[in-house]
Design a protein around this motif. Structure first.
Motif, PDB file in Angstrom:
ATOM      1  N   ALA A  82     -51.715 -28.609 -38.175  1.00 45.86           N
ATOM      2  CA  ALA A  82     -51.216 -29.892 -37.677  1.00 45.86           C
ATOM      3  C   ALA A  82     -51.209 -30.012 -36.161  1.00 45.86           C
ATOM      4  CB  ALA A  82     -49.811 -30.143 -38.216  1.00 45.86           C
ATOM      5  N   GLU A  83     -51.531 -28.951 -35.452  1.00 46.86           N
ATOM      6  CA  GLU A  83     -51.572 -29.044 -33.995  1.00 46.86           C
ATOM      7  C   GLU A  83     -52.571 -30.121 -33.583  1.00 46.86           C
ATOM      8  OE1 GLU A  83     -49.810 -27.727 -31.665  1.00 46.86           O
ATOM      9  OE2 GLU A  83     -48.614 -26.354 -32.905  1.00 46.86           O
ATOM     10  N   GLY A  84     -52.115 -31.033 -32.748  1.00 44.57           N
ATOM     11  CA  GLY A  84     -52.978 -32.117 -32.298  1.00 44.57           C
ATOM     12  C   GLY A  84     -53.026 -33.298 -33.233  1.00 44.57           C
ATOM     13  N   CYS A  85     -52.310 -33.223 -34.380  1.00 48.55           N
ATOM     14  CA  CYS A  85     -52.296 -34.341 -35.324  1.00 48.55           C
ATOM     15  C   CYS A  85     -51.260 -35.384 -34.905  1.00 48.55           C
ATOM     16  CB  CYS A  85     -51.988 -33.850 -36.737  1.00 48.55           C
ATOM     17  SG  CYS A  85     -53.379 -33.007 -37.536  1.00 48.55           S
ATOM     18  N   ASP A  86     -51.467 -36.584 -35.369  1.00 46.28           N
ATOM     19  CA  ASP A  86     -50.567 -37.694 -35.077  1.00 46.28           C
ATOM     20  C   ASP A  86     -49.644 -38.020 -36.238  1.00 46.28           C
ATOM     21  OD1 ASP A  86     -51.811 -38.686 -32.414  1.00 46.28           O
ATOM     22  OD2 ASP A  86     -53.530 -38.547 -33.785  1.00 46.28           O
ATOM     23  N   ALA A  87     -49.954 -37.515 -37.435  1.00 42.42           N
ATOM     24  CA  ALA A  87     -49.139 -37.833 -38.602  1.00 42.42           C
ATOM     25  C   ALA A  87     -49.342 -36.799 -39.695  1.00 42.42           C
ATOM     26  CB  ALA A  87     -49.491 -39.221 -39.148  1.00 42.42           C
ATOM     27  N   VAL A  88     -48.300 -36.649 -40.519  1.00 44.10           N
ATOM     28  CA  VAL A  88     -48.356 -35.824 -41.726  1.00 44.10           C
ATOM     29  C   VAL A  88     -47.914 -36.694 -42.898  1.00 44.10           C
ATOM     30  CG1 VAL A  88     -47.374 -33.854 -42.962  1.00 44.10           C
ATOM     31  CG2 VAL A  88     -47.910 -33.653 -40.527  1.00 44.10           C
ATOM     32  N   VAL A  89     -48.726 -36.725 -43.959  1.00 43.96           N
ATOM     33  CA  VAL A  89     -48.377 -37.403 -45.206  1.00 43.96           C
ATOM     34  C   VAL A  89     -48.262 -36.322 -46.268  1.00 43.96           C
ATOM     35  CG1 VAL A  89     -49.079 -39.106 -46.928  1.00 43.96           C
ATOM     36  CG2 VAL A  89     -49.638 -39.475 -44.510  1.00 43.96           C
ATOM     37  N   ALA A  90     -47.136 -36.293 -47.007  1.00 48.17           N
ATOM     38  CA  ALA A  90     -46.895 -35.176 -47.918  1.00 48.17           C
ATOM     39  C   ALA A  90     -46.433 -35.641 -49.286  1.00 48.17           C
ATOM     40  CB  ALA A  90     -45.847 -34.228 -47.330  1.00 48.17           C
ATOM     41  N   THR A  91     -46.851 -34.902 -50.310  1.00 49.85           N
ATOM     42  CA  THR A  91     -46.410 -35.110 -51.684  1.00 49.85           C
ATOM     43  C   THR A  91     -46.484 -33.775 -52.401  1.00 49.85           C
ATOM     44  OG1 THR A  91     -46.670 -36.527 -53.624  1.00 49.85           O
ATOM     45  CG2 THR A  91     -48.691 -35.671 -52.654  1.00 49.85           C
ATOM     46  N   ALA A  95     -40.953 -30.300 -48.193  1.00 52.52           N
ATOM     47  CA  ALA A  95     -39.948 -29.965 -47.188  1.00 52.52           C
ATOM     48  C   ALA A  95     -40.544 -29.103 -46.074  1.00 52.52           C
ATOM     49  CB  ALA A  95     -38.778 -29.249 -47.845  1.00 52.52           C
ATOM     50  N   GLY A  96     -41.411 -28.158 -46.449  1.00 53.33           N
ATOM     51  CA  GLY A  96     -42.055 -27.341 -45.430  1.00 53.33           C
ATOM     52  C   GLY A  96     -42.934 -28.167 -44.514  1.00 53.33           C
ATOM     53  N   ALA A  97     -43.716 -29.094 -45.098  1.00 51.54           N
ATOM     54  CA  ALA A  97     -44.579 -29.956 -44.288  1.00 51.54           C
ATOM     55  C   ALA A  97     -43.758 -30.871 -43.396  1.00 51.54           C
ATOM     56  CB  ALA A  97     -45.488 -30.775 -45.208  1.00 51.54           C
ATOM     57  N   GLN A  98     -42.644 -31.371 -43.939  1.00 58.15           N
ATOM     58  CA  GLN A  98     -41.793 -32.263 -43.162  1.00 58.15           C
ATOM     59  C   GLN A  98     -41.202 -31.548 -41.943  1.00 58.15           C
ATOM     60  OE1 GLN A  98     -38.174 -33.442 -45.091  1.00 58.15           O
ATOM     61  NE2 GLN A  98     -38.236 -35.501 -44.215  1.00 58.15           N
ATOM     62  N   SER A  99     -40.849 -30.290 -42.104  1.00 64.20           N
ATOM     63  CA  SER A  99     -40.301 -29.532 -40.972  1.00 64.20           C
ATOM     64  C   SER A  99     -41.320 -29.390 -39.849  1.00 64.20           C
ATOM     65  CB  SER A  99     -39.832 -28.153 -41.435  1.00 64.20           C
ATOM     66  OG  SER A  99     -38.710 -28.251 -42.293  1.00 64.20           O
ATOM     67  N   VAL A 100     -42.595 -29.269 -40.220  1.00 61.94           N
ATOM     68  CA  VAL A 100     -43.649 -29.206 -39.196  1.00 61.94           C
ATOM     69  C   VAL A 100     -43.711 -30.517 -38.437  1.00 61.94           C
ATOM     70  CG1 VAL A 100     -46.120 -28.993 -38.793  1.00 61.94           C
ATOM     71  CG2 VAL A 100     -45.015 -27.529 -40.489  1.00 61.94           C
ATOM     72  N   ALA A 101     -43.746 -31.644 -39.165  1.00 70.46           N
ATOM     73  CA  ALA A 101     -43.810 -32.950 -38.504  1.00 70.46           C
ATOM     74  C   ALA A 101     -42.607 -33.168 -37.600  1.00 70.46           C
ATOM     75  CB  ALA A 101     -43.897 -34.053 -39.550  1.00 70.46           C
ATOM     76  N   GLU A 102     -41.446 -32.749 -38.072  1.00 73.81           N
ATOM     77  CA  GLU A 102     -40.216 -32.896 -37.293  1.00 73.81           C
ATOM     78  C   GLU A 102     -40.281 -32.076 -36.017  1.00 73.81           C
ATOM     79  OE1 GLU A 102     -35.548 -31.665 -37.926  1.00 73.81           O
ATOM     80  OE2 GLU A 102     -36.743 -32.197 -39.685  1.00 73.81           O
ATOM     81  N   LYS A 103     -40.745 -30.851 -36.136  1.00 68.88           N
ATOM     82  CA  LYS A 103     -40.795 -29.970 -34.970  1.00 68.88           C
ATOM     83  C   LYS A 103     -41.817 -30.448 -33.945  1.00 68.88           C
ATOM     84  CE  LYS A 103     -40.482 -25.118 -33.740  1.00 68.88           C
ATOM     85  NZ  LYS A 103     -40.379 -23.725 -34.245  1.00 68.88           N
ATOM     86  N   LEU A 104     -42.939 -31.019 -34.444  1.00 69.34           N
ATOM     87  CA  LEU A 104     -43.971 -31.519 -33.542  1.00 69.34           C
ATOM     88  C   LEU A 104     -43.670 -32.926 -33.038  1.00 69.34           C
ATOM     89  CD1 LEU A 104     -47.229 -30.337 -35.375  1.00 69.34           C
ATOM     90  CD2 LEU A 104     -46.128 -29.295 -33.377  1.00 69.34           C
ATOM     91  N   GLY A 105     -42.680 -33.582 -33.650  1.00 70.94           N
ATOM     92  CA  GLY A 105     -42.336 -34.937 -33.238  1.00 70.94           C
ATOM     93  C   GLY A 105     -43.384 -35.967 -33.609  1.00 70.94           C
ATOM     94  N   ILE A 106     -44.027 -35.782 -34.770  1.00 69.32           N
ATOM     95  CA  ILE A 106     -45.071 -36.718 -35.189  1.00 69.32           C
ATOM     96  C   ILE A 106     -44.641 -37.472 -36.445  1.00 69.32           C
ATOM     97  CG2 ILE A 106     -46.926 -35.397 -34.120  1.00 69.32           C
ATOM     98  CD1 ILE A 106     -47.624 -34.217 -36.822  1.00 69.32           C
ATOM     99  N   HIS A 107     -45.358 -38.530 -36.745  1.00 73.97           N
ATOM    100  CA  HIS A 107     -45.029 -39.433 -37.855  1.00 73.97           C
ATOM    101  C   HIS A 107     -45.111 -38.687 -39.186  1.00 73.97           C
ATOM    102  CE1 HIS A 107     -44.519 -43.537 -39.388  1.00 73.97           C
ATOM    103  NE2 HIS A 107     -45.358 -43.214 -40.355  1.00 73.97           N
ATOM    104  N   PHE A 108     -44.131 -38.954 -40.066  1.00 73.12           N
ATOM    105  CA  PHE A 108     -44.094 -38.303 -41.386  1.00 73.12           C
ATOM    106  C   PHE A 108     -43.900 -39.346 -42.461  1.00 73.12           C
ATOM    107  CE2 PHE A 108     -41.684 -36.590 -44.979  1.00 73.12           C
ATOM    108  CZ  PHE A 108     -42.530 -35.553 -45.379  1.00 73.12           C
ATOM    109  N   VAL A 109     -44.648 -39.201 -43.561  1.00 73.10           N
ATOM    110  CA  VAL A 109     -44.496 -40.078 -44.720  1.00 73.10           C
ATOM    111  C   VAL A 109     -44.406 -39.220 -45.980  1.00 73.10           C
ATOM    112  CG1 VAL A 109     -45.531 -41.886 -46.143  1.00 73.10           C
ATOM    113  CG2 VAL A 109     -45.790 -41.969 -43.657  1.00 73.10           C
ATOM    114  N   TYR A 110     -43.384 -39.482 -46.792  1.00 72.12           N
ATOM    115  CA  TYR A 110     -43.326 -38.882 -48.124  1.00 72.12           C
ATOM    116  C   TYR A 110     -43.875 -39.890 -49.116  1.00 72.12           C
ATOM    117  CZ  TYR A 110     -41.661 -37.589 -52.711  1.00 72.12           C
ATOM    118  OH  TYR A 110     -41.613 -37.302 -54.055  1.00 72.12           O
ATOM    119  N   VAL A 111     -44.718 -39.437 -50.050  1.00 71.44           N
ATOM    120  CA  VAL A 111     -45.284 -40.327 -51.057  1.00 71.44           C
ATOM    121  C   VAL A 111     -45.036 -39.786 -52.455  1.00 71.44           C
ATOM    122  CG1 VAL A 111     -47.562 -39.247 -50.835  1.00 71.44           C
ATOM    123  CG2 VAL A 111     -47.381 -41.514 -51.869  1.00 71.44           C
TER     124      VAL A 111
END
Length: 412
Positions: free
Chosen positions: A92-101, A108-124
């Protein structure tokens, strides 16, 4: 713009992500998919030119292996949180968003990455009943049954939240502390967020309002499949009347030989031929008669338009594909969301919901008889024209628009 799509689950979890990836790429985004390293998922993603970032162990090993005891689930969940976090963090380094399902610990693991990087997160979610609502009850978690006398949906969802905390909270919070993030006291609502996406068709799986969440229903994420059917299968289809398809996807179906025997006998009792999909249950033929044909993984979008009915487990993807094709369905639900899809098929009049996960000759024959009526075929044909095919495009545009709004303005 760069987007990472994260999932840990069966093909029904991975293939919609591939559909979204294709549409994101068509809009100019760079996309990676973090998913289990199963060979079939790698082949699926390679076929559409999308990079696979492998996470954790192959999911087929878990599904077809020994069923884990419920008391061991918190430890397995903790390991999955850490494994998905490690894989997503590297990608996810250099990414602008994480979408997870997929499985909640992996989300939860993917969401923690988005949170730590400060990037957009969507749960689907791919089905409505995963999400809290006063209009439906939650699915019980392993080893956490609901009291038989509790019927109020809100009370059941409150109990569901406690189960999420008990099963997933210790592992998730221990991992969050290890990466410098604060613990959470409501695992379910933290993971789902207050604005989850629902990637399900509005006719097949509608979201009912009013609700407690701001749910964004995009429509199902369908990956177009242009592959031709194998020549031998085409010969079988052309040699007689439309057969009945029997397949249970990623479900192991423990008594696979018995299930195949029952299914073939029930199909023959209706005067029909059968196409039997091996799937993860490894279904096979029961004799050498020429009225049955066994297949591996093929283009269901093409096949379902050639069959008299589809007998399946009730996964969201298979239900949607059969509905789009106008094929009557018999759903034999096994776990989680599958009873919901069975109920929707019956409610829409496009097929029959089998009562319970274990078919007998009598029960499957009765369900097939109902599904094979001209009235069910006519209703299935009518509903097919209402199924949306633009869900992945809708989601891709929503995501890119949301990320663009969050980006700081470029200095003049």
């Amino acid at each position: 713009m760069r987007v990472l799509l994260s999932t840990y689950g069966s093909r029904g979890d991975v293939q919609p992500m591939a559909g979204l990836a294709v549409q994101l790429r068509a809009l100019g985004a760079e996309v990676r998919v973090c998913a289990p390293p199963d060979k079939e998922f790698a082949k699926l993603l390679a076929g559409v030119g999308v990079e696979l970032v492998p996470a954790a162990e192959p999911v087929r090993t878990l599904v077809t292996g020994t069923t884990p005891l419920p008391e061991g689930l918190p430890q397995r969940a903790a390991a999955l949180v850490a494994a998905q976090y490690e894989a997503v963090a590297a990608a996810a380094e250099g990414c602008d968003a994480v979408v997870a399902t997929g499985l909640v610990p992996a989300v939860a693991g993917a969401q923690s990455v988005a949170e730590k990087l400060g990037i957009h997160f969507v749960y689907v979610s791919y089905f409505p009943t995963m999400l809290p609502s006063p209009h439906h009850a939650p699915h019980p978690l392993p080893g956490r049954p609901f009291p038989p006398d509790m019927t109020d949906n809100r009370a059941l969802w409150d109990l569901n939240a406690l189960s999420y905390n008990a099963l997933f909270g210790p592992g998730l919070n221990a991992h969050r502390v290890s990466i410098g993030r604060p613990p959470v006291d409501d695992v379910r609502n933290h993971v789902f967020t207050d604005r989850p996406w629902l990637a399900a068709d509005p006719v097949l799986g509608p979201w009912r309002e009013p609700s407690d969440l701001d749910v964004v229903q995009t429509g199902a994420w369908i990956l177009p499949d242009e592959r031709p059917l194998p020549a031998e299968l085409m010969e079988f289809l052309d040699a007689g009347a439309p057969p009945v398809y029997v397949g249970f996807g990623s479900m192991p179906m423990r008594d696979s030989k018995g299930v195949a025997q029952v299914a073939i006998e029930a199909v023959r009792a209706q005067g029909r031929r059968a196409v039997v999909a091996q799937g993860w249950a490894d279904l096979g033929l029961t004799d050498d008669r020429d009225d049955c044909f066994v297949i591996g993984e093929v283009n269901q979008q093409a096949l379902f338009g050639r069959v008299a009915a589809v007998v399946h487990h009730g996964g969201a993807g298979t239900t949607t594909t059969a509905a789009r094709a106008g094929a009557p369905q018999v759903v034999v639900p096994q776990i989680v969301d599958q009873p919901y899809w069975a109920g929707r098929v019956a409610a829409l009049g496009i097929g029959a919901a089998h009562d319970g996960p274990t078919p007998t000759f009598e029960s499957l024959s009765a369900a097939l008889k109902a599904a094979l009526t001209p009235e069910t075929r006519a209703r299935a044909t009518a509903v097919a024209g209402t199924i949306r095919t633009d869900g992945a495009t809708v989601a891709a545009k929503l995501l890119l628009d949301a990320v663009s709004r969050e980006r700081p303005p470029v200095p003049a």
